[in-house]
Scaffold this active site. Structure first.
Site, short mmCIF file in Angstrom:
data_model
loop_
_atom_site.label_atom_id
_atom_site.label_comp_id
_atom_site.label_asym_id
_atom_site.label_seq_id
_atom_site.Cartn_x
_atom_site.Cartn_y
_atom_site.Cartn_z
CG HIS A 109 36.53 41.02 44.27
ND1 HIS A 109 36.40 40.89 45.64
CD2 HIS A 109 35.29 40.85 43.74
CE1 HIS A 109 35.12 40.66 45.92
NE2 HIS A 109 34.44 40.63 44.79
CG ASP A 156 36.26 44.57 46.67
OD1 ASP A 156 37.49 44.66 46.86
OD2 ASP A 156 35.56 43.71 47.22
C1 GAR Z 1 41.35 34.93 45.88
O1 GAR Z 1 40.35 34.30 45.11
C2 GAR Z 1 41.08 36.41 46.00
O2 GAR Z 1 40.46 36.96 44.89
C3 GAR Z 1 40.16 36.44 47.19
O3 GAR Z 1 40.70 35.50 48.08
C4 GAR Z 1 41.32 34.45 47.33
C5 GAR Z 1 42.70 34.25 47.90
O4 GAR Z 1 43.27 33.08 47.43
N1 GAR Z 1 40.08 37.75 47.73
C6 GAR Z 1 38.96 38.30 48.17
O5 GAR Z 1 37.91 37.71 48.24
C7 GAR Z 1 39.11 39.75 48.61
N2 GAR Z 1 37.81 40.35 48.75
P1 GAR Z 1 44.81 32.76 47.67
O6 GAR Z 1 45.11 33.06 49.15
O7 GAR Z 1 44.95 31.32 47.37
O8 GAR Z 1 45.61 33.63 46.76
#
Ligand code: GAR
Length: 212
Positions: free
Chosen positions: A120, A156
């Site tokens: 997160h 979360d």
């Molecule tokens: C990441 O920063 C992850 O922590 C977030 O989405 C991004 C995905 O990046 N997740 C959330 O916000 C979940 N609540 P990615 O697709 O490049 O790995």
């Protein structure tokens, strides 16, 4: 010199990664898993979105993929069941949520609860939910970061495994701050998943103890 006929191959924990988007965290896990010493192997990638760029990253790495789209199911419990079945096929020891933007329901938690890890982009318990970076910026915090935690039935709210801090800079917007968080986040996720796979872990109340 005769070759050792029985080389010792370290056991690698089977990991399924759930994704919804770009997949840079997935890419970091895929970059790590060719080294047997890391201790884990991504055996499957499952997405709720057929258009997630993360799927192409998995395919390029030769990892099997599946799409479980909510639109293909009559209701929410049926989708949860479908997702659980798609993951079950890969017989994982760990399920990693890497940018997976759906809440997991009871059918999924019943099967995999206690071995689901989420990353997160904020320092939980501050700023949970889908907009952790935006909410932290709007609040005016000077330090935020990322959290790797076990998944429970809340949003979360599960026990925290590891966190890293990232400073908010003057002039940051959501995109610039999220990009800096993601650099730290990828490193943390690879480190934590490898340690969980190699050392195991126990949960004592709210504390996750690696190597337990
Ligand atoms: C990441 O920063 C992850 O922590 C977030 O989405 C991004 C995905 O990046 N997740 C959330 O916000 C979940 N609540 P990615 O697709 O490049 O790995």
């Amino acid at each position: 010199m005769p070759r050792d006929p029985h080389p010792v191959v370290p056991r690698q924990a089977r990991v399924v990664v759930l994704v919804s988007g770009t997949g840079t965290n997935l890419a970091a896990l895929l970059a790590a898993h060719d080294d047997p010493a890391w201790g884990a192997r991504v055996v499957g990638v499952v997405s709720n979105r057929a258009d997630a760029p993360a799927l192409a990253r998995a395919q390029a790495a030769g990892v099997a993929t599946a799409v479980v789209a909510p639109a293909d199911f009559p209701d929410r419990p049926a989708w949860d069941e479908g997702l659980a079945r798609a993951v079950e096929v890969f017989d994982p020891e760990l399920v990693v949520l890497a940018g997976f933007m759906r809440i997991l329901g009871e059918p999924f938690l019943r099967r995999f609860g206690g071995r689901i890890v989420n990353t997160h982009p904020a320092l939980l318990p501050a700023f949970p939910g889908a907009h952790g970076v935006r909410d932290a910026l709007a609040h005016g915090v000077r330090v935020t970061g990322c959290t790797v935690h076990l998944v429970d039935a809340g949003v979360d709210t599960g026990p925290i495994v590891a966190q890293r801090a990232v400073e908010v800079l003057d002039g940051d917007d959501e995109a610039s701050l999220h990009e800096r968080i993601k650099v730290v986040e990828r490193e943390l996720l690879v480190d934590v998943v490898g340690r969980m796979a190699r050392e195991g872990f126990t949960v004592e109340g709210r504390r996750v103890v690696l190597g337990g």
